[in-house]
Design an enzyme around this catalytic site. Sequence first.
Site, PDB file in Angstrom:
ATOM      1  CG  ASN A  10      18.480  65.260  57.436  1.00  0.00           C
ATOM      2  OD1 ASN A  10      18.217  64.015  57.674  1.00  0.00           O
ATOM      3  ND2 ASN A  10      18.833  65.907  58.292  1.00  0.00           N
ATOM      4  CE  LYS A  12      15.337  66.918  60.001  1.00  0.00           C
ATOM      5  NZ  LYS A  12      15.240  68.209  60.927  1.00  0.00           N
ATOM      6  CG  HIS A  96      21.571  67.439  61.213  1.00  0.00           C
ATOM      7  ND1 HIS A  96      20.673  67.938  62.215  1.00  0.00           N
ATOM      8  CD2 HIS A  96      21.011  68.076  60.239  1.00  0.00           C
ATOM      9  CE1 HIS A  96      19.492  68.425  61.849  1.00  0.00           C
ATOM     10  NE2 HIS A  96      19.995  68.694  60.542  1.00  0.00           N
ATOM     11  CD  GLU A  98      17.369  67.048  64.058  1.00  0.00           C
ATOM     12  OE1 GLU A  98      17.509  66.062  63.291  1.00  0.00           O
ATOM     13  OE2 GLU A  98      16.474  68.036  63.546  1.00  0.00           O
ATOM     14  CD  GLU A 168      21.022  72.298  58.427  1.00  0.00           C
ATOM     15  OE1 GLU A 168      19.994  72.050  57.662  1.00  0.00           O
ATOM     16  OE2 GLU A 168      21.164  71.255  58.928  1.00  0.00           O
ATOM     17  N   GLY A 174      13.316  72.931  61.670  1.00  0.00           N
ATOM     18  CA  GLY A 174      12.009  72.471  62.062  1.00  0.00           C
ATOM     19  C   GLY A 174      11.212  73.470  63.134  1.00  0.00           C
ATOM     20  CB  SER A 214      12.231  76.598  58.245  1.00  0.00           C
ATOM     21  OG  SER A 214      12.282  76.024  59.695  1.00  0.00           O
TER      22      SER A 214
END
Length: 252
Positions: A10, A12, A96, A98, A168, A174, A214
């Site tokens: 991904n 992003k 996702h 985010e 996730e 991250g 990660s």
Amino acid sequence: MSRTPLIAGNWKMYKTGLQAVETARKLSHLCSDVQNVEVLIAPPFLCIPLVAASLKNSKIKIGAQNLYFEKQGAYTGEISADMLKAADVEYVIIGHSERRQYFRETDTSVCRKIKAAIDEGLKPILCIGESETQRDEGKTFLTLDKQVSDGLKGFGLDELKDLVIAYEPVWAIGTGKTANIDQVKQVHQFLRSMLEKLFSKTLAAQTRILYGGSVKPENAKDLMGIEDVDGALVGGASLDADKFINIIKYNK
Ligand code: PEP
């Protein structure tokens, strides 16, 4: 039932068109001897046509990071499923964390997006995961249960044949923190049993459940070795072809 692992990157909101093509070409070259693993990259929308053109004849597949559930219309700034399909996109990441966090996506909008993807023949990657607070409060399984039940509400078995789920944990995205082997194992087992309960044993057995959060070359082998983990959704480490290839080749 054997499930071909999927390693998905991904990207992003990173890379211009030229940068994306450069990384995609390098990765394609590095992947030439990769077998029995499906490799996917999800560049920013604007880079997709350029990357797709540069990956013709490559094993690497193209994904998108999002879509809008309406077919077309006055929805400024949005991208529809058929636009993605026309640009050679095969997979689409949906829900996702985010997007849930910064763009207020809900399980209801996630469900509608999955429907739009499936109707257009795109393979959805449903992202789910608990926050650090939810884990600390012992609400991990409750959270995941809701995200899966509501995100997949109303679908028939046939519609979900290409579904991929990405677990996730939000606190691992991250941050450099990774869920430990037991945490991943427990969640993936739980998700597979949920699929069996909600749909069927066959669907549960055929659905790939990825881990994300990660993932790096250093921890890929351990994470991918966990039963019920069928690949990875990789953010940061997928931006660099040299790093990403060492995740893709985790079993070497
Ligand atoms: C992600 O964005 O889905 C992700 C897992 O990011 P990272 O690998 O950087 O934690």
